[in-house]
Enzyme design. Structure first.
Site, short mmCIF file in Angstrom:
data_model
loop_
_atom_site.label_atom_id
_atom_site.label_comp_id
_atom_site.label_asym_id
_atom_site.label_seq_id
_atom_site.Cartn_x
_atom_site.Cartn_y
_atom_site.Cartn_z
CG HIS A 69 -0.04 0.16 2.50
ND1 HIS A 69 0.59 -0.92 3.10
CD2 HIS A 69 0.34 1.26 3.21
CE1 HIS A 69 1.29 -0.48 4.13
NE2 HIS A 69 1.16 0.83 4.23
CG HIS A 151 6.95 5.46 0.31
ND1 HIS A 151 6.69 6.58 1.08
CD2 HIS A 151 6.96 4.41 1.17
CE1 HIS A 151 6.57 6.21 2.34
NE2 HIS A 151 6.73 4.89 2.43
P1 A2P Z 1 5.32 3.18 5.09
O1 A2P Z 1 4.12 3.98 4.73
O2 A2P Z 1 6.58 3.85 4.76
O3 A2P Z 1 5.27 1.80 4.53
P2 A2P Z 1 3.95 -0.27 11.20
O4 A2P Z 1 3.79 -1.68 10.69
O5 A2P Z 1 5.36 0.07 11.55
O6 A2P Z 1 2.96 0.06 12.27
O7 A2P Z 1 3.60 0.68 9.98
C1 A2P Z 1 2.37 0.55 9.30
C2 A2P Z 1 2.37 1.47 8.09
O8 A2P Z 1 2.31 2.83 8.51
C3 A2P Z 1 3.56 1.36 7.20
O9 A2P Z 1 3.09 1.41 5.90
C4 A2P Z 1 4.44 2.53 7.60
O10 A2P Z 1 5.36 3.05 6.73
C5 A2P Z 1 3.42 3.55 8.04
N1 A2P Z 1 3.94 4.37 9.12
C6 A2P Z 1 4.34 3.95 10.34
N2 A2P Z 1 4.71 4.99 11.12
C7 A2P Z 1 4.54 6.10 10.37
C8 A2P Z 1 4.76 7.50 10.60
N3 A2P Z 1 5.21 7.97 11.75
N4 A2P Z 1 4.48 8.35 9.58
C9 A2P Z 1 4.03 7.90 8.40
N5 A2P Z 1 3.80 6.61 8.13
C10 A2P Z 1 4.06 5.71 9.09
#
Ligand code: A2P
Length: 220
Positions: A69, A151
């Protein structure tokens, strides 16, 4: 708390349609396989391997869990700043559950993450939070246009969280903006491959790859 509070997701985002997830994963694997065989990559293997290690299996180096996603807003079930405001936005409510097509412009790897860059349309930017490109220390990254951070995380190195993919992409865009051309390695099937140093490899797609995706949210 109210119903509204408990119902905020971990994050909102565009979720790739199933058949396309497979397609992208196969493509990424093929890329890693090819990259691993290139002499120029082997020359820089140190970026990815420990002391004394001669080889690195890139396909095992990057691991990924969950649906592919493009995160729009990380809400952390309401604990993240601006989560509630985002969920209540008119554009978010209206477009929730609708399909769109994401344009993928490049595939990149760093010693920490592997991902693809998503080029958002004006319509898609309406779902993009205003603060996504901001950094805590408000460095020059703040000057990149809205949507720059968009991304899809395809994998992370051991011990690295997917949240790192965004900063890695912003670093690449910053290098490009500063006019760093990198070392143009060679043309691969989908476009030119460039090495920017410090383990940063970018495959720019000559033609953006179009990925059908659903705007929705995720609860773990
Ligand atoms: P990304 O969007 O770069 O893939 P997690 O499994 O660590 O809880 O993360 C779940 C999703 O949320 C992932 O897609 C992750 O990164 C995104 N994510 C986690 N923390 C943040 C943050 N502080 N800001 C933006 N996106 C985040």
């Amino acid at each position: 708390g109210s119903m509204e509070e408990v119902s905020l997701p971990l994050y909102f985002g565009w979720f790739l349609e199933y058949t396309f997830q497979d397609k992208l994963e196969v493509m990424a694997k093929d890329f890693l396989k090819t990259l691993g065989t290139l002499e120029v990559f082997k020359k820089h293997i140190r970026d990815f391997s420990g002391e004394g290690e001669e080889e690195t299996n890139l396909e095992q180096y990057f691991q990924h869990k969950g649906p592919l996603h493009c995160t729009t807003k990380y809400c952390n079930y309401g604990k993240a700043k601006g989560a509630k405001e985002y969920a209540e936005k008119e554009s978010v409510r209206q477009q929730y559950g609708s399909m769109t097509e994401l344009a993928i412009g490049a595939l990149f790897i760093t010693p920490r993450t592997m991902g693809v860059r998503v080029l958002l349309t004006q319509d898609q930017l309406q779902l993009w939070p205003d603060d996504a490109e901001e950094k805590a220390d408000a460095g020059p990254e703040a000057e990149l246009p809205p949507g720059s951070r968009a991304h899809i995380t395809l994998g992370c190195a051991e011990g690295i969280k997917p949240v790192q993919t965004g900063p890695d992409l912003l670093e690449i865009l910053q290098l490009q903006k500063q006019g760093q051309e990198g070392e143009k390695v060679q043309d691969l099937e989908n476009g030119p491959l460039t090495y920017y140093g410090n383990g940063i490899w970018v495959l720019s797609f000559t033609e953006p790859l179009l990925a059908p995706a659903l705007f929705s949210s995720y609860y773990k």
